[in-house]
Structures are given as C-alpha cells and as structure tokens.
Write an enzyme that holds these catalytic residues in place. Structure first.
Site, PDB file in Angstrom:
ATOM      1  CB  CYS A 198       6.429   3.994  22.947  1.00 20.14           C
ATOM      2  SG  CYS A 198       7.475   4.743  23.807  1.00 20.14           S
ATOM      3  CG  HIS A 245      -0.881  -6.636   4.584  1.00 24.83           C
ATOM      4  ND1 HIS A 245      -0.389  -6.576   6.097  1.00 24.83           N
ATOM      5  CD2 HIS A 245       0.042  -5.595   4.174  1.00 24.83           C
ATOM      6  CE1 HIS A 245      -0.213  -4.847   6.396  1.00 24.83           C
ATOM      7  NE2 HIS A 245       0.101  -4.629   4.901  1.00 24.83           N
ATOM      8  CD  GLN A 302      -6.846  -0.922   7.326  1.00 29.73           C
ATOM      9  OE1 GLN A 302      -7.263  -1.673   7.637  1.00 29.73           O
ATOM     10  NE2 GLN A 302      -5.628  -0.731   7.773  1.00 29.73           N
ATOM     11  CB  SER A 349      -2.500  -2.642   1.547  1.00 32.41           C
ATOM     12  OG  SER A 349      -1.118  -3.758   1.767  1.00 32.41           O
ATOM     13  N   GLY A 397       1.449  -1.300  -0.367  1.00 28.41           N
ATOM     14  CA  GLY A 397      -0.249  -0.026   0.532  1.00 28.41           C
ATOM     15  C   GLY A 397       0.973   0.918   0.175  1.00 28.41           C
TER      16      GLY A 397
HETATM   17  N1  PLP Z   1      -2.688   2.826   4.220  1.00 28.65           N
HETATM   18  C1  PLP Z   1      -3.283   2.326   5.176  1.00 28.65           C
HETATM   19  C2  PLP Z   1      -5.037   3.797   5.529  1.00 28.65           C
HETATM   20  C3  PLP Z   1      -3.191   1.431   5.936  1.00 28.65           C
HETATM   21  O1  PLP Z   1      -3.819   1.225   6.802  1.00 28.65           O
HETATM   22  C4  PLP Z   1      -1.687   1.511   5.792  1.00 28.65           C
HETATM   23  C5  PLP Z   1      -0.980   0.010   6.460  1.00 28.65           C
HETATM   24  O2  PLP Z   1      -1.506  -0.081   7.715  1.00 28.65           O
HETATM   25  C6  PLP Z   1      -1.169   1.429   4.450  1.00 28.65           C
HETATM   26  C7  PLP Z   1      -1.680   2.322   4.122  1.00 28.65           C
HETATM   27  C8  PLP Z   1      -0.198   0.668   4.181  1.00 28.65           C
HETATM   28  O3  PLP Z   1       0.490  -0.311   3.555  1.00 28.65           O
HETATM   29  P1  PLP Z   1       1.027  -1.434   3.418  1.00 28.65           P
HETATM   30  O4  PLP Z   1       1.740  -1.897   5.175  1.00 28.65           O
HETATM   31  O5  PLP Z   1       0.807  -2.541   2.631  1.00 28.65           O
HETATM   32  O6  PLP Z   1       2.137  -0.740   2.708  1.00 28.65           O
END
Ligand code: PLP
Length: 393
Positions: free
Chosen positions: A324, A200, A178, A198, A71
């Site tokens: 943190c 995953h 998301q 993304s 992503g």
């Molecule tokens: N954008 C959003 C809204 C996300 O929640 C995330 C990952 O947490 C990303 C981008 C980044 O994706 P990636 O982990 O595949 O780089």
C-alpha cells in the site's frame, strides 16, 4: 489458535540454540569486549569465536567478516566504500529487482551526481549476463546484484557476474541476505568482493548483520568511530547478537541438507497442490533457479491483501506482492520488473518456509486456501466477467 508461519523471508524465529548462547551476554557477561580486564576480554573471545563460525559457513577467513547492525547497513556500507575508494568513478550497476536497501540507496545516489544502471530481468525474473557485460563502462565503480530475490526466491548467477565485473577491474557486491543459510556458498571459489548477511533471516535475532570483505579489498568505513572491527565499523559490538549469529551460522551449515531436501519437498508439495486445486493460479519466478524455501503464487482476479486477511483469520502468515503506497495498492517492483500481468500481480502471495515447518502445517494450508480464493473470487466483478469464463473454457 496455532500460528502457521510461512513468512520466513520476512524474518525467522530465533532458534532455541541461538537464544541459549545469547542470554549470558545480557546477564552475567556484560563487559565491554574492548576492555583491558578479563571480564570484558571473555566477551571479546566470544566475538572472535563467532567470527570463525560465520567465516566457516561462507568458506571465508575470519578477518574477512565484519559485524554490522543489519543487512541494510551492510548493503549501504558496501556501496559507500566502493564510491569512496574509487572517487573518480561515478557509475553503479544494480538490477531492477534489488531490495530497497540497495535500490532506494542508489535512487538517492542518483540525485547526488551518480549514474545508476538498473538491469532488467526477464519474465522469469532472470538476469541476462550479456546485458550486464554491455552495461559496464570505465566509469563503473561497483556492480551490486542480489544472490537470491526476497519475493520470488529467484537466484542470480552472481559468481559469473562477479567474474565479468572483475575482468574489467570493477568491484562486485552481492546482497546475499536471502541466500545465506539456504543454499551452499563458498567464497573460496568466486570473485565476489563484498557480501551482505542479515541475522534475522537465518534464525539469529534482528539487529545483527555481517559484511564480508574479501582480503585485499580496499575498504572505507561507513560508521566512523572507535577502533572496533579493526577500524572498519565503529560502535561497541552487539555481543549477544554476534554470539547468536555465530551459532545460527553453525546450525545453518548443519541444516543445509534439510533445507535443500525436506523444506524443498514441503514447498514443492504446497505449490503443486495449490496450483492443482485453484484454477487461474501460477508461480512467479523461475522454477529451477530458486531458493528451496520460497514460492510466489498469483491467484488471478483477487487482491493479495484480502487473501492475507482471510489467511490471518486462520493463523496462517505469509506476504503479498502488493504494497500500500500512497493509499493505492501497487504491485511490487519485482513483479512489475518481470512484467507479471496486472490481474496476476495483484493477487500474488509469497509463501516462505523454514526448517521449523511441518507437513501438517502445509496440509492445513493446502486444505484452506481453495475456499479462501473461491470466496474472494465470488465477490470479484472481474472474476465473474473474465476469470470464470476462462476456467469454463
Ligand atoms: N536484502 C534483502 C534481499 C532482504 O530481504 C532484506 C530484508 O528483508 C534486506 C536486504 C534488509 O535486511 P535487514 O532487515 O537486516 O536490514
């Protein structure tokens, strides 16, 4: 100890069906998809099939899908392309609650001569479209707004926002990392130029992403190299990841109703029972315009990280709204942008469910959470001075 995984906005389990289609690309089908021989060619065919599967989930054309590594790469590639294809324009509009994949990139671009507007959100995490309209100038190259927020699940009206941008000839990108797989998306009916995915986050593996680029949109590649992805993204394709993501998109389309109904029902049960059983707790983010799988709940006068540690002892996985940074616990930029009071923001926990969660798991969490919060509040001087007094009123 059984793991109860309620952290699906952080990452998801690779679906068994996804793993199954991926495995041959590590063992027998290791050819390079660009090779002339049939051995590599069959991998190329699988990539074409996966492109169709991703396109089908989005109501897009296969040629509008380019595979990336994640992503973050998709987000970076979208902004980068907008700036390179519109070199005379130096203004970018985003929101204050974007993921660091957009926000940190834009902070960096701010040091390179670009002007960045970060639109505020209201106390429910919602965006004001009038603010967006007023922020657009003849110098604006691109507007990038997330479809759904990773911390609160709040959904932005990106389709309306894209129309506003388009009316002024401005490119529109959405980080839909998301949203994809959780809510229906149909690119036929909107004016969005680019969209990030993304793998995953929707039960495909880590290390595979997609950038959707609407047909006709000028694009300048972020990774320059070979001719892969029709010259729009250099680098030998992650064939296993691509095959897996294609299958995950097919499953997501099939499971969309479950996500919207069963998962939402479980989320709603978890949320309402915790609010009922634990005094001085509240939901962060708009209740209506929200992903079906996410709830972000603040437990006043306790520390999110402490809650997570005690949950962890019981095998329950979730995330907190504080991070943190430089040795001090800072509430997340999302909760700060929403103006969530300090004592609430610090005790916020994000529960994010998936189709793999069961009612028994949710019941277990509902049973255990009140004692965790009570124990921590018993140790909190702030709770003893202020919070306890509030509950007794
Ligand atoms: N954008 C959003 C809204 C996300 O929640 C995330 C990952 O947490 C990303 C981008 C980044 O994706 P990636 O982990 O595949 O780089």
């Amino acid at each position: 100890m059984k793991t109860i995984y309620l952290d699906n906005n952080a990452t998801t389990k690779v679906a068994d069906e996804v793993l199954e289609v991926m495995l041959p690309y590590f063992t027998q089908l290791y050819g390079n998809p660009s090779s002339m021989h049939t051995f590599g060619g069959q991998v190329g065919q699988r990539i074409r099939d996966a492109r169709e599967q991703v396109a089908a989930l989005l109501g897009a054309l296969p040629e509008e899908i380019i595979f990336t590594s994640c992503g973050t790469e998709s987000d970076n590639a979208a902004i980068h392309s907008a700036l390179l294809t519109r070199p005379d324009k130096k203004h970018i509009v985003i929101s204050r609650v974007e993921h660091p994949a957009i926000r940190a990139l834009c902070s960096h671009l701010g040091t390179q001569g670009y002007k960045i507007t970060e639109l505020p959100v209201n106390k429910n995490g919602l965006l004001d479209l009038e603010n967006l309209e007023n922020s657009l100038t003849p110098d604006t190259a691109i507007v990038s707004l997330m479809w759904a927020n990773n911390e609160t699940g709040v959904i932005f009206p990106v389709e309306e926002a894209a129309r506003l941008a388009h009316d002024k000839g401005i490119l529109f990108h959405t980080d839909a990392v998301q949203a994809v797989g959780k809510i229906p998306i149909n690119m036929k009916n909107n004016a969005i130029d680019m969209l990030s995915i993304s793998g995953h986050k929707l039960h495909a593996p880590k290390g595979i992403g997609v950038l959707y680029i609407r047909r006709g949109t000028k694009f300048s590649p972020f990774l320059i190299g070979g001719h892969q992805e029709k010259g729009r993204r250099g680098g030998t394709e992650n064939a296993a990841g691509i095959a897996g993501l294609g299958r995950a998109c097919e499953l997501a389309a099939k499971n969309m109703d479950t996500e919207n109904n069963r998962v939402k029902r479980l989320r709603d049960k978890l949320e309402s029972e915790l609010l009922k059983k634990i005094p001085q707790s509240r939901v962060n983010g708009d209740i209506e315009n929200r992903l079906p799988n996410t709830t972000n709940i603040s437990f006043e006068y306790v520390e999110g990280e402490a809650i997570l540690l005690l949950m962890n002892e019981l095998g329950i996985c979730a995330s907190s709204g504080s991070a943190c940074t430089s040795g001090s616990l800072q509430p997340s930029h999302v909760l700060r942008a929403m103006g969530v009071p300090f004592t609430m923001a610090h005790g916020s926990i994000r529960f994010s469910l998936s189709v793999y969660n069961t009612e028994e798991e949710v019941d277990f969490v509902i049973e255990k959470m009140p004692a965790i919060i009570e124990r921590l509040r018993g140790m909190s001087p702030f709770w003893n001075q202020a919070g306890q007094a509030c509950t007794n009123q």
